[in-house]
Scaffold this active site. Structure first.
Site, PDB file in Angstrom:
ATOM      1  CG  ASP A  28      -6.556 -12.934 -23.943  1.00 28.04           C
ATOM      2  OD1 ASP A  28      -5.652 -13.385 -23.211  1.00 28.04           O
ATOM      3  OD2 ASP A  28      -7.174 -13.644 -24.760  1.00 28.04           O
TER       4      ASP A  28
ATOM      5  CD  GLU B 290      -6.192 -18.961 -21.803  1.00 31.61           C
ATOM      6  OE1 GLU B 290      -6.334 -20.134 -21.433  1.00 31.61           O
ATOM      7  OE2 GLU B 290      -7.127 -18.142 -21.734  1.00 31.61           O
TER       8      GLU B 290
HETATM    9 ZN   LIG Z   1      -6.968 -17.704 -18.394  1.00 33.83          ZN
END
Ligand SMILES: [Zn+2]
Ligand SMILES: *[C@@H]1O[C@H](CO)[C@@H](O)[C@H](O)[C@H]1NC(C)=O
Length: 453
Positions: A103, A174
């Site tokens: 992401d 994340e």
């Molecule tokens: Zn990162």
């Protein structure tokens, strides 16, 4: 027929061997860059990342590289985590895990000269513009994920076989804390079975020639401070209004912020070694349909703070300062943590990875980078948070490293770019790192006792 065959044979003899037998290095480089661009074009921006497309693309890449076992784990619905294994000759040795997340942070496309998911290559400067081209807390790390794969592609091409298992994880989420990504993964049976000895994860670009490397990170404390006080007419001067009570705190917090920032500005300390404090919201006033009541001092006011603490900070002393100077109840202030990340690991020690010879992996990493003709800078504390903290909290060594030198960390988040040459150089660095780390060491890296961690 015979004449045609003879002509073909003649043609083959005339062609330079490299062109006939295998692609030239510059063709290889171009292919690597275009594979990187393809990954960058997948829109994996939070809050609605196209994880399925990223996982499908990466699985295809793994097939193309060859020799990698692939599994797609779905630890949370709709959030695939791709796990790859490059099997080692001695699978009982502690493995190396190369982690990256798929992401990226959102962008404001209208502020970009090239759309953030176009992965436009500017021929003149060699820069590739895309969200995710760099690895930094503001941007993200698609470069690193692809460099791992490209390095393995080349090592396989050169006939290299690892001694230990090399794992690659491409994880979701994340950017939003990793709870349904790496946090769920490290608690899984799949992870335990991997017998991980060392993790590499994202770092930050450096402006100069040396590569930055990170051995720990600051912990986020998100705090709100609420003030109460007697409401009153806007014309009256009196003590104990909510605003006055709160502004005294704001002044104290700003003095502290300045003292920390000065240490960074003067060069006395690195960014990751000071406590950062930033105001993230202010909430007060008595609203009207068109704005606020202008002649009333409100009875409540509130601020929000993003505080980042380096691993060495004495947290009890810091909390005491908070309770006594920043939010004293004597001034009718209360405070509440929205998040207070634990600073210690599961053994009660700061969750940091030794970046010296007491950690047998460290000299290997240093040596590998040197062999590739580059150099590591002084190990640093990462100023923000990464997935690496979940490994360090388990007591596993983890280094944050993204081979991007001569690259400014952009302050504004639009027009993120990475130069093509830096990207390609990074692949060579990982080639050297993976080759070195994958090879059995005649040292306590490979002691059975260490594998128990
Ligand atoms: Zn990162
Ligand atoms: C705090 O609130 C109490 C009760 O409302 C009030 O009597 C007192 O004066 C306030 N103190 C300050 C410093 O605002």
């Amino acid at each position: 027929m015979a004449a045609a065959a003879a002509a073909l044979l003649l043609l083959a003899l005339l062609l330079p061997v490299s062109a006939a037998a295998s692609p030239s290095p510059s063709d290889d480089a171009e292919a690597a860059v275009s594979r990187f661009q393809e990954y960058l074009r997948i829109d994996t921006a939070q809050p609605a990342p196209d994880y399925a497309a990223a996982a499908a693309f990466l699985r295809g890449q793994a097939d193309d590289v060859g020799g990698l076992e692939a599994r797609t784990l779905e630890l949370a619905a709709g959030k695939p985590l791709l796990l790859l294994r490059w099997p080692g000759r001695r699978p009982s040795l502690p493995s190396v895990l190369l982690n990256s997340h798929t992401d990226v942070v959102p962008s404001e496309p209208h502020k970009w000269d090239h759309p953030p998911f176009s992965a436009a290559l500017d021929e003149a400067s060699g820069r590739i513009y895309a969200r995710g081209s760099q690895a930094s807390p503001n941007f993200d790390m698609k470069c690193v994920g692809m460099q791992y794969l490209e390095a393995i592609r080349r090592l396989r091409g050169a006939g290299f076989i690892p001694d230990r298992n090399i794992y690659l994880t491409f994880v979701p989420d994340e950017e939003i804390g990793g709870h349904e990504g790496i946090e769920a993964f490290v608690a899984s049976k799949e992870f335990k079975d991997m017998n991980v000895g060392l993790v590499l994860d994202e770092g930050l670009p450096s402006l100069g020639e040396e590569y930055r490397v990170f051995y720990g990170e600051r912990s986020p404390w998100w705090l709100s401070i609420k003030a109460r006080g007697a409401p009153g007419h806007g014309a009256k001067l009196y003590d104990g209004s909510a605003m006055e009570n709160l502004m005294k705190s704001v002044e104290a917090i700003r003095r502290f912020r300045t003292s920390q920032f000065d240490l960074v500005k003067s060069g006395a300390k690195a960014e990751g070694d000071v406590v950062s404090v930033n105001f993230v919201y202010l909430k007060a006033g008595t609203p009207t349909p068109t704005g606020f009541v202008m002649n009333l001092q409100p009875s409540e006011a509130e601020i929000g703070l993003d505080i980042r603490l380096p691993p060495g900070v004495h947290t009890e002393a810091f909390e005491k300062r908070l309770a006594e100077e920043w939010a004293p109840s004597s001034r009718n202030l209360t405070f509440e943590f929205k998040q207070k990340a634990s600073v210690p690991d599961k053994f009660g020690k700061p969750a940091i990875t030794a970046a010296d010879n007491s950690n047998p992996w460290w000299p290997l990493l240093e040596e590998a980078v040197k062999r590739a003709g580059a150099k590591l800078g002084k190990p640093e504390i990462f100023p923000a948070s990464t997935d690496a903290r979940y490994f360090r909290e388990l007591g596993l060594p983890a280094f944050g490293f993204s081979p991007m030198a001569n690259t400014p960390t952009l302050l504004h988040d639009h027009n993120e770019f990475l130069s093509k040459d830096e990207y390609l150089k990074g692949i060579e660095i990982y080639e050297s790192i993976i080759r070195t780390l994958a090879t059995l060491k005649d040292s306590y890296v490979d002691d059975e006792s260490r594998a128990e961690l």
